[in-house]
Scaffold this active site. Structure first.
Site, PDB file in Angstrom:
ATOM      1  N   ASP A 187       0.880  -1.157   0.000  1.00 11.39           N
ATOM      2  CA  ASP A 187       0.000   0.000   0.000  1.00 11.39           C
ATOM      3  C   ASP A 187       0.925   1.216   0.000  1.00 11.39           C
ATOM      4  O   ASP A 187       2.108   1.102   0.345  1.00 11.39           O
ATOM      5  CB  ASP A 187      -0.882  -0.028   1.256  1.00 11.39           C
ATOM      6  CG  ASP A 187      -1.671   1.252   1.434  1.00 11.39           C
ATOM      7  OD1 ASP A 187      -2.395   1.633   0.497  1.00 11.39           O
ATOM      8  OD2 ASP A 187      -1.544   1.872   2.502  1.00 11.39           O
ATOM      9  N   MET A 188       0.435   2.369  -0.373  1.00  7.56           N
ATOM     10  CA  MET A 188       1.296   3.550  -0.425  1.00  7.56           C
ATOM     11  C   MET A 188       1.087   4.481   0.766  1.00  7.56           C
ATOM     12  O   MET A 188       1.979   4.655   1.596  1.00  7.56           O
ATOM     13  CB  MET A 188       1.071   4.308  -1.739  1.00  7.56           C
ATOM     14  CG  MET A 188       2.057   5.447  -1.952  1.00  7.56           C
ATOM     15  SD  MET A 188       1.807   6.332  -3.506  1.00  7.56           S
ATOM     16  CE  MET A 188       0.343   7.302  -3.115  1.00  7.56           C
TER      17      MET A 188
END
Length: 188
Positions: free
Chosen positions: A11-12
């Site tokens: 995920d960022m």
């Protein structure tokens, strides 16, 4: 530690990049124009969701007559200018760097692709990833598995051979729905 996996997915926002304070600042700025409020705990619960879904929750909370997609676009424009000045990588970037070239890696984010690509390039991280799958690449967002399934497909790896690094409950649910293992980075 992650040798048994054929692909790593990150995920960022809140996982490899510290963007959450800037996202909240952009929401405050945009919502201030309309005199709208938001509940910080409700926002945290929606981490990993696309911007329009968060906008919809804010509109419902305030019983406002606004288009969630238009409100989301305003927030996206506000955050785009702020993020490049303020974003910092989080310590999990060390995992990304240590596995570069050893396993295919992807980013699976609830952010829009233009923002994700700009941030990763700005911080010199884009080249570490074989794929970036963003909110505008899938029809069904986290907690649906689509984001992570598309990451696996673009990496050329079977979903069951992937591990996902996430900081949000929706993302962990999405990883499990995709048949992938998940690492809750809040516990690291």
């Amino acid at each position: 530690m992650y040798e048994r996996y054929a692909g790593l997915i990150f995920d960022m926002d809140g996982t490899i990049l510290d963007t959450e304070p800037t996202h909240r600042k952009a929401w405050r700025e945009v919502l201030g124009h309309y005199g709208l409020q938001y509940d910080i705990q409700a926002m945290i619960a929606l981490n990993g969701s696309p911007t329009w879904r968060i906008a919809q929750a804010i509109i419902e909370l305030n019983q406002a007559d606004l288009d969630p997609h238009a409100l989301a676009r305003e927030k996206t424009e506000a955050v785009r200018s702020m993020l490049l000045d303020s974003v910092e990588p989080l310590p999990l970037v060390d995992v990304v760097k240590s596995w570069h070239g050893r396993r295919p890696m992807a980013v699976g984010t609830g952010s829009e692709s233009a923002i994700a690509e700009a941030l990763l390039a700005h911080l010199g991280l884009r080249h570490y990833f074989d794929a970036v799958v963003a909110a505008d690449h899938v029809k069904h967002h986290k907690p649906a598995p689509d984001t992570f399934l598309l990451c696996a497909q673009r990496m050329g790896v079977q979903p069951t051979q992937c591990v996902v690094f996430e900081d949000a409950d929706f993302g962990i649910q999405a990883a499990r729905a995709a048949g992938m293992d998940a690492v809750d980075v809040r516990l690291l």
